[in-house]
Design a protein around this motif. Structure first.
Motif, mmCIF file in Angstrom:
data_model
loop_
_atom_site.group_PDB
_atom_site.id
_atom_site.type_symbol
_atom_site.label_atom_id
_atom_site.label_comp_id
_atom_site.label_asym_id
_atom_site.label_seq_id
_atom_site.Cartn_x
_atom_site.Cartn_y
_atom_site.Cartn_z
ATOM 1 N N LEU A 167 22.645 35.006 36.595
ATOM 2 C CA LEU A 167 22.814 34.394 37.926
ATOM 3 C C LEU A 167 24.279 34.185 38.120
ATOM 4 C CD1 LEU A 167 19.609 32.175 38.083
ATOM 5 C CD2 LEU A 167 19.945 34.200 39.268
ATOM 6 N N PRO A 168 24.635 33.933 39.380
ATOM 7 C CA PRO A 168 26.078 33.627 39.642
ATOM 8 C C PRO A 168 26.389 32.093 39.345
ATOM 9 C CG PRO A 168 25.173 33.740 41.921
ATOM 10 C CD PRO A 168 23.927 34.285 40.653
ATOM 11 N N LYS A 169 27.585 31.973 38.719
ATOM 12 C CA LYS A 169 27.925 30.580 38.043
ATOM 13 C C LYS A 169 28.908 29.963 39.627
ATOM 14 C CE LYS A 169 26.247 32.276 34.228
ATOM 15 N NZ LYS A 169 26.727 33.499 33.686
ATOM 16 N N PHE A 170 28.524 28.958 40.025
ATOM 17 C CA PHE A 170 29.381 28.486 41.125
ATOM 18 C C PHE A 170 29.969 27.276 40.393
ATOM 19 C CE2 PHE A 170 25.684 30.200 43.444
ATOM 20 C CZ PHE A 170 26.498 31.043 44.176
ATOM 21 N N TYR A 171 31.482 27.231 40.555
ATOM 22 C CA TYR A 171 32.273 26.265 39.831
ATOM 23 C C TYR A 171 32.713 25.388 40.851
ATOM 24 C CZ TYR A 171 31.904 29.672 36.020
ATOM 25 O OH TYR A 171 31.379 30.402 34.889
ATOM 26 N N ARG A 184 34.926 27.401 54.672
ATOM 27 C CA ARG A 184 34.326 26.988 53.415
ATOM 28 C C ARG A 184 34.372 28.078 52.463
ATOM 29 N NH1 ARG A 184 32.066 25.852 57.878
ATOM 30 N NH2 ARG A 184 31.385 23.724 58.219
ATOM 31 N N ILE A 185 34.689 27.723 51.170
ATOM 32 C CA ILE A 185 34.791 28.556 50.118
ATOM 33 C C ILE A 185 33.929 28.302 48.849
ATOM 34 C CG2 ILE A 185 37.444 29.450 50.734
ATOM 35 C CD1 ILE A 185 38.004 27.547 48.343
ATOM 36 N N VAL A 186 33.569 29.214 48.159
ATOM 37 C CA VAL A 186 32.950 28.906 46.621
ATOM 38 C C VAL A 186 33.910 29.640 45.603
ATOM 39 C CG1 VAL A 186 30.431 28.809 47.607
ATOM 40 C CG2 VAL A 186 31.358 30.944 47.010
ATOM 41 N N VAL A 187 34.014 29.062 44.402
ATOM 42 C CA VAL A 187 34.533 29.550 43.239
ATOM 43 C C VAL A 187 33.446 29.972 42.272
ATOM 44 C CG1 VAL A 187 36.182 29.192 41.420
ATOM 45 C CG2 VAL A 187 36.265 27.899 43.650
ATOM 46 N N MET A 188 33.473 31.125 41.977
ATOM 47 C CA MET A 188 32.280 31.520 41.260
ATOM 48 C C MET A 188 33.025 32.449 40.097
ATOM 49 S SD MET A 188 30.461 33.852 43.830
ATOM 50 C CE MET A 188 31.288 34.945 44.903
ATOM 51 N N ASN A 189 32.161 32.954 38.777
ATOM 52 C CA ASN A 189 32.417 33.763 38.009
ATOM 53 C C ASN A 189 32.680 35.080 38.291
ATOM 54 O OD1 ASN A 189 29.666 33.993 38.274
ATOM 55 N ND2 ASN A 189 29.458 35.345 36.593
ATOM 56 N N ASN A 190 33.798 35.804 37.796
ATOM 57 C CA ASN A 190 34.038 37.182 38.191
ATOM 58 C C ASN A 190 33.400 37.881 37.179
ATOM 59 O OD1 ASN A 190 35.190 39.416 38.852
ATOM 60 N ND2 ASN A 190 37.221 39.206 37.750
ATOM 61 N N VAL A 191 32.712 39.070 37.880
ATOM 62 C CA VAL A 191 31.497 39.694 37.024
ATOM 63 C C VAL A 191 32.499 40.979 36.656
ATOM 64 C CG1 VAL A 191 29.825 41.286 37.238
ATOM 65 C CG2 VAL A 191 29.670 39.036 38.284
ATOM 66 N N LEU A 192 33.455 41.378 37.205
ATOM 67 C CA LEU A 192 33.992 42.836 36.779
ATOM 68 C C LEU A 192 35.685 42.522 36.591
ATOM 69 C CD1 LEU A 192 32.722 45.138 39.809
ATOM 70 C CD2 LEU A 192 31.859 44.481 37.493
ATOM 71 N N PRO A 193 36.054 42.278 35.248
ATOM 72 C CA PRO A 193 37.311 42.027 34.691
ATOM 73 C C PRO A 193 38.221 43.239 35.412
ATOM 74 C CG PRO A 193 35.988 42.354 32.895
ATOM 75 C CD PRO A 193 34.929 42.264 33.925
ATOM 76 N N ARG A 194 39.311 42.841 36.284
ATOM 77 C CA ARG A 194 40.106 43.860 36.677
ATOM 78 C C ARG A 194 40.962 44.659 35.658
ATOM 79 N NH1 ARG A 194 44.444 41.969 39.154
ATOM 80 N NH2 ARG A 194 43.791 39.884 37.808
ATOM 81 N N SER A 195 41.230 44.108 34.552
ATOM 82 C CA SER A 195 41.790 44.743 33.457
ATOM 83 C C SER A 195 41.107 45.599 32.592
ATOM 84 C CB SER A 195 42.524 43.484 32.372
ATOM 85 O OG SER A 195 41.470 42.957 32.018
#
Ligand code: ATP
Length: 400
Positions: A167-171, A184-195
């Motif tokens: 599930l998304p993690k909202f920080y 309004r903004i939410v900060v959440m985990n990034n599923v796809l590392p760009r590197s």
């Protein structure tokens, strides 16, 4: 349909290529995010650690940041704005739950410029990723923010009981106000590392109705494909060893039950596929072209909430026969039907907009007829069952 104002107007500005959202330049939004979060996280460190109480979920802290600065806030180049932080103590607790220290959160968000993702969704939201790849920041509509606020206590009760989740993690949830406009903004985990280069990315819902990526999407350098594309490109599915397969299916089942309990629908599984054999070739090419080390793929480490940890718990890196001696970046090892070694990155996304779907449904009887379902209280369970069945039978398979 939601109004243009609610959706924002994420379109190139007239004078330049810079995007705007609700008539606000994205550079001003990025600046305000960094200044606002910098202030609020710093301010929180002075508050002693204590258990989270129910009332903490309803607290909204507010600070005014004038351009010329004040005795609490620095001067800046953007118009005056007010920055609101929702449930600061509760979110601090959630960040701790996922091992994110205040300094690291601050450092990730504030120390380097935020990177804007170009046109990722259809909703008109802007997306930013922190330069260390850890966090995604998404603009959300008023209703979505309100829904997240209501969801928080129950949602995090579930995460607390079961940290193995996709599930998304909202920080964090924030709102910046300037000139009568709220963003309004939410900060959440990034599923796809760009590197880590994703050779294929899919947004899967388990539905086949209009689930093919648009021509515009396909023309992008890294398109996000949909269910029908997956069935066409990967018709044999993706293969896992028994242990990994069981862990993944169990996690998805539990997650879908949680979403169903909140009557949430229309979520997607965001799935990134990295083909190791291709990446070895790409690395050889980079070596032969003398690409500087820092620019090579796979240099960035993912610290929190990797795909592998999400299904197997902390401490599992995904190392094994498939990926010996390679940095997996927390990807889940798998194989294609051709036997290619893969690393998969995944997470459930877009859980805040069920109400939008309900609105669409009022107008879209076609989708209803197609799905063989009716508007009813059973719909969330229908959605979850169809999602799981698709993942279980078409996408993920066990190596026999
Ligand atoms: P839509 O209305 O089309 O569903 P949206 O604007 O609500 O779009 P999302 O579906 O949340 O947007 O996401 C759109 C795209 O943004 C995804 O397909 C993915 O490429 C990227 N994205 C969203 N959330 C994340 C995340 N947590 N990690 C990495 N990428 C993400």
């Amino acid at each position: 349909m939601s109004s243009a104002a609610e959706n924002g107007d994420a379109a190139p500005g007239k004078q330049s290529e810079e995007k705007t959202y609700k008539k606000t330049a994205s550079s001003a939004i990025k600046g305000a995010i960094q200044l606002g979060i910098g202030y609020t996280v710093g301010n929180l460190t002075s508050k002693p650690d204590r258990d989270v109480l129910m009332q903490d979920f309803y607290v909204v802290e507010s600070v005014f940041l004038p351009s010329e600065g004040s005795n609490l806030t620095p001067a800046h180049h953007y118009p005056d704005f007010r920055f609101k932080t929702y449930a600061p103590l509760a979110f601090r607790y959630f960040r701790e739950l996922f091992g994110i220290k205040p300094d690291d959160y601050l450092y990730s968000i504030c120390s380097e410029p935020l990177i804007e993702l170009s046109n990722p969704g259809a909703s008109g939201s802007l997306f930013f990723v922190t330069s260390d790849d850890e966090f995604i920041i998404k603009t959300v509509q008023h209703k979505e923010a309100e829904f997240l606020q209501k969801l928080l206590p129950g949602y995090y009760m579930n995460l607390n009981q079961n940290p193995r989740t996709l599930l998304p993690k909202f920080y964090g949830l924030y709102c910046m106000q300037s000139g009568g406009i709220n963003i309004r903004i939410v900060v959440m985990n990034n599923v796809l590392p760009r590197s880590m280069r994703m050779h294929f990315t899919y947004d899967l819902k388990g539905s086949t109705y209009k689930r093919r990526a648009s021509r515009k999407e396909r023309e992008k350098s890294n398109p996000t494909f949909k269910d029908l594309d997956f069935l066409q490109d990967m018709h044999e599915g993706l293969y896992f060893d028994t242990e990994t397969y069981n862990a993944l299916m169990k996690t998805l089942q539990r997650d879908c039950r949680v979403l169903e309990s909140f009557k949430i629908m229309d979520y997607s599984l965001l799935l990134g596929i990295h083909i190791l054999d291709h990446s070895l070739k790409e690395k050889e090419e980079e070596n032969s072209q003398n690409v500087p080390d820092a620019k090579r793929s796979g240099m960035q480490k993912v610290l929190y909430s990797t795909a592998m940890e999400s299904i197997q718990g902390p401490g599992k890196s995904g190392d094994g026969i498939i990926t010996e001696n390679l940095d997996t970046m927390g990807g889940i090892p798998a194989k294609s039907h051709k036997g290619e070694k893969l690393l998969l990155f995944m997470g459930i996304i877009d859980i805040l907009q069920s109400y939008r779907l309900m609105k669409k449904l009022e107008h879209s009887w076609k989708a209803l007829v197609y799905d063989g379902d009716t508007v009813s209280v059973h719909r969330p369970s229908f959605y979850a069952d169809r999602f799981l069945k698709f993942m279980n039978s078409r996408v993920f398979k066990k190596i026999q």
